[in-house]
Design a protein around this motif. Structure first.
Motif, PDB file in Angstrom:
ATOM      1  N   UNK A  81       0.809  -1.208   0.000  1.00 33.51           N
ATOM      2  CA  UNK A  81       0.000   0.000   0.000  1.00 33.51           C
ATOM      3  C   UNK A  81       0.846   1.262   0.000  1.00 33.51           C
ATOM      4  N   UNK A  82       1.895   1.262   0.801  1.00 37.02           N
ATOM      5  CA  UNK A  82       2.770   2.450   0.860  1.00 37.02           C
ATOM      6  C   UNK A  82       3.515   2.650  -0.452  1.00 37.02           C
ATOM      7  N   UNK A  83       3.923   1.552  -1.086  1.00 35.66           N
ATOM      8  CA  UNK A  83       4.652   1.660  -2.346  1.00 35.66           C
ATOM      9  C   UNK A  83       3.785   2.220  -3.471  1.00 35.66           C
ATOM     10  N   UNK A  84       2.511   1.827  -3.484  1.00 37.31           N
ATOM     11  CA  UNK A  84       1.635   2.357  -4.537  1.00 37.31           C
ATOM     12  C   UNK A  84       1.337   3.837  -4.269  1.00 37.31           C
ATOM     13  N   UNK A  85       1.241   4.223  -3.017  1.00 40.73           N
ATOM     14  CA  UNK A  85       0.999   5.634  -2.700  1.00 40.73           C
ATOM     15  C   UNK A  85       2.208   6.509  -3.029  1.00 40.73           C
ATOM     16  N   UNK A  86       3.403   5.988  -2.771  1.00 35.07           N
ATOM     17  CA  UNK A  86       4.608   6.776  -3.008  1.00 35.07           C
ATOM     18  C   UNK A  86       5.024   6.801  -4.470  1.00 35.07           C
ATOM     19  N   UNK A  87       4.461   5.900  -5.271  1.00 34.38           N
ATOM     20  CA  UNK A  87       4.871   5.806  -6.673  1.00 34.38           C
ATOM     21  C   UNK A  87       6.038   4.870  -6.872  1.00 34.38           C
ATOM     22  N   UNK A  88       6.397   4.102  -5.827  1.00 37.13           N
ATOM     23  CA  UNK A  88       7.480   3.129  -5.959  1.00 37.13           C
ATOM     24  C   UNK A  88       7.116   1.981  -6.869  1.00 37.13           C
ATOM     25  N   UNK A  89       5.813   1.714  -7.001  1.00 37.40           N
ATOM     26  CA  UNK A  89       5.318   0.725  -7.962  1.00 37.40           C
ATOM     27  C   UNK A  89       4.160   1.353  -8.720  1.00 37.40           C
ATOM     28  N   UNK A 106      -6.904  -4.751  -6.530  1.00 39.23           N
ATOM     29  CA  UNK A 106      -5.590  -4.238  -6.915  1.00 39.23           C
ATOM     30  C   UNK A 106      -5.658  -2.717  -6.927  1.00 39.23           C
ATOM     31  N   UNK A 107      -4.503  -2.103  -6.907  1.00 36.72           N
ATOM     32  CA  UNK A 107      -4.439  -0.635  -6.978  1.00 36.72           C
ATOM     33  C   UNK A 107      -3.386  -0.242  -8.005  1.00 36.72           C
ATOM     34  N   UNK A 108      -3.632   0.836  -8.699  1.00 30.78           N
ATOM     35  CA  UNK A 108      -2.638   1.326  -9.650  1.00 30.78           C
ATOM     36  C   UNK A 108      -2.538   2.846  -9.540  1.00 30.78           C
ATOM     37  N   UNK A 109      -1.422   3.372  -9.984  1.00 29.26           N
ATOM     38  CA  UNK A 109      -1.258   4.814 -10.043  1.00 29.26           C
ATOM     39  C   UNK A 109      -2.267   5.382 -11.042  1.00 29.26           C
ATOM     40  N   UNK A 110      -2.706   6.592 -10.814  1.00 25.83           N
ATOM     41  CA  UNK A 110      -3.766   7.163 -11.640  1.00 25.83           C
ATOM     42  C   UNK A 110      -3.334   7.386 -13.087  1.00 25.83           C
ATOM     43  N   UNK A 111      -2.020   7.385 -13.350  1.00 27.43           N
ATOM     44  CA  UNK A 111      -1.563   7.557 -14.731  1.00 27.43           C
ATOM     45  C   UNK A 111      -1.489   6.225 -15.480  1.00 27.43           C
ATOM     46  N   UNK A 112      -1.819   5.131 -14.796  1.00 25.52           N
ATOM     47  CA  UNK A 112      -1.816   3.805 -15.428  1.00 25.52           C
ATOM     48  C   UNK A 112      -3.192   3.539 -16.021  1.00 25.52           C
ATOM     49  N   UNK A 161       1.583  -0.698 -10.099  1.00 27.47           N
ATOM     50  CA  UNK A 161       0.423  -1.532  -9.801  1.00 27.47           C
ATOM     51  C   UNK A 161       0.765  -2.368  -8.573  1.00 27.47           C
ATOM     52  N   UNK A 162      -0.186  -2.524  -7.676  1.00 23.13           N
ATOM     53  CA  UNK A 162       0.000  -3.391  -6.509  1.00 23.13           C
ATOM     54  C   UNK A 162      -1.154  -4.382  -6.448  1.00 23.13           C
ATOM     55  N   UNK A 163      -0.828  -5.663  -6.328  1.00 17.39           N
ATOM     56  CA  UNK A 163      -1.834  -6.714  -6.270  1.00 17.39           C
ATOM     57  C   UNK A 163      -2.126  -7.086  -4.816  1.00 17.39           C
TER      58      UNK A 163
END
Length: 502
Positions: free
Chosen positions: A227-235, A477-483, A237-239
């Motif tokens: 969750x933290x990685x998807x928020x920070x932009x480190x990834x 799953x979660x993804x960055x809004x630019x994905x 997409x997070x499954x």
């Protein structure tokens, strides 16, 4: 004037290149998709382990003969057309010009080789168990005829999950566990175990060619860290987003949370082949003793639903009238006494190091105290845990089962048919009448006959209680809004070659 025109045209070209592209902080175009996964594959062989973590990775590198569309119906894959000649004869035309990652063209001989190889594997046999391997044959370079020993209602669904490999690569002695060669949209590059898997995009892919050059699957086992990685932009997409992270992520304008009802459920299994769980009354007592709704509410926070039986409502063949076990501690105590344990007993529940599973185990531990059962919770790394499951060296355990095909045949035949391998029949369950009805469901092409067989099977399995039926899952799953272009699917096999950056 010529200079002004040239400058104007150059400006237009730069703007056109920027549209639809995402840039890194330094202004360069983003050319690597990074996905956070919760567990590593066991290996990379297409006809080896079928656990969800392995299948997700296999799906990057290999293709199937058919694919499931959004309605769960078989559609074209490596086979662009097919026809049933009769109830036991299926002919498929293979796409021309499809290339394996080593540059060799896919031919019908590769398909027949893959079908036979899959049938010989304990992990993929279920997909082609009714195939008559001897009489399945190559008709010409691009046409295959599959012969069945008997009609099989789920055959097309099963072919949506059987990966095709290169005959020459396997026959040469190449170990596919570490050196995969498929036709899929991504080419294996490297595997840093415990950290990441890297892939290159297949620029000659027959389908949608990825819009980026490389794909990285990062292993992040801790849900909160994903969750933290998807928020920070480190990834990107997070499954497998944890239920307690969903609300926070949905409030983040830079993140998009995607959900869909899954073909998967979560259960608490019991080893029916050994004491004390070879006693049906004890298994029933535990089902009554556990407040399953409380577990689902606390652990999943409204994600998914309470399970009443062995398959999820999204799976074809599910009996919507099936009744699960109510929470009844007094009934559980009566059954404990009838089972020969009036003073209780000591057991061990073994789980992977997933926080979700540990949380469930601790709730089970607390709730079973009410009926005199003292539970020890044993947690271990996922690969070691799966080895324990396969060895049948656990008493009680927590797992998920995903009916990849969306059909009750796979949903119940593999985990409940007598003698199935322990990677699928993890409870070592056996009931001859269940076997009989599962055979009817498998061998019939009549949907009404199949449905009735599966209704009976579900009722008998609930009565026998080899599992505590816990939760019908959501895929989250979660993804960055630019994905853009990423979709979650009930089968948890995700396509990344359709992803673009905005």
């Amino acid at each position: 004037m010529k200079k002004l025109v040239a400058l104007f045209l150059a400006s237009i070209m730069v703007l056109s290149l920027m549209v639809g592209c995402s840039s890194n902080e330094d202004g360069s175009k983003k050319d690597n998709l990074i996905v956070a996964i919760s567990a590593e594959p066991k290996d990379l062989d297409a006809h080896s382990f079928c656990d969800s973590s392995s299948s997700q990775i296999h799906n990057l590198m290999y293709d199937t003969l058919l694919r499931q569309d959004e309605k769960g119906t078989a559609s074209a894959g490596l086979a662009d057309t097919w026809e049933w000649v009769d109830d036991v004869t299926l002919r498929l035309h293979i796409r021309e010009g499809v290339k394996f990652h080593n540059g060799e063209e896919l031919k019908a001989n590769d398909v027949v080789f893959s079908l036979r190889r899959a049938q010989e594997s304990e992990f993929t046999n279920w997909m082609v168990a009714t195939m008559d391997a001897e009489n399945t044959k190559v008709l010409d370079d691009y046409n295959v005829e599959i012969k069945l020993n008997e009609p099989t209602g789920a055959m097309l669904a099963q072919l949506c999950f059987l990966f095709i490999v290169d005959e020459e690569t396997v026959s040469s002695g190449t170990d596919m566990k570490d050196h995969p060669n498929g036709t899929g949209p991504f080419i294996f590059d490297s595997w840093s175990r415990g950290d990441r898997l890297d892939f290159k995009s297949n620029t000659e892919y027959w389908g949608t060619v990825p819009a980026f050059s490389t794909l990285t699957m990062r292993l992040i086992t801790e849900p909160s860290s994903r969750g933290m990685e998807i928020e920070s932009g480190g990834v990107d997409i997070a499954l497998n987003i944890a239920a307690n992270d969903i609300e926070n992520l949905e409030a983040n304008e830079n993140v998009t949370v995607l959900k869909t009802p899954s073909y998967s459920n979560v259960f608490i299994g019991m080893n029916c082949s050994a004491e004390p769980f070879n006693n049906k009354l004890l298994r029933q007592a535990i089902n009554y003793a556990l407040d399953r709704q409380a577990i689902v509410d606390i652990v999943y926070r409204g994600g998914g639903s309470l399970a009443n039986g062995p398959i999820a409502p999204t799976v074809w063949g599910y009996d919507e009238n099936l009744k699960g076990y109510p929470h009844d501690v007094e009934k559980a105590k009566e059954l404990m006494a009838a089972a020969g344990y009036p003073d209780g007993l000591n057991i061990t529940i073994t789980v992977s190091d997933s926080q979700e599973r540990v949380d469930i185990a601790e709730m089970v531990q607390n709730q079973l105290k009410e009926i005199g059962i003292n539970v020890t919770v044993e947690s271990m790394e996922n690969a070691a845990y799966l080895d324990r499951i396969i060895d049948s060296s656990t008493q009680m355990y927590i797992l998920g089962w995903i009916t990849n095909t969306g059909d009750a045949d796979y949903g119940m035949y593999e985990p409940f048919y007598t003698g199935q391998p322990t990677w699928s029949n993890t409870a070592c369950y056996s009931n001859p009448e269940v076997d009989k009805q599962l055979d009817i469901g498998k061998r019939s092409a009549d949907p009404d006959v199949r449905m009735e067989a599966y209704r009976q099977v579900q009722a008998m399995i609930v009565e026998d209680a080899p599992w505590v039926f816990l939760s019908n899952k959501q895929e989250v799953a979660a993804c960055r809004s630019n994905v853009k272009g990423f979709e979650v699917t009930p089968s948890a096999r995700f396509n990344y070659n359709t992803v673009t950056f905005e």
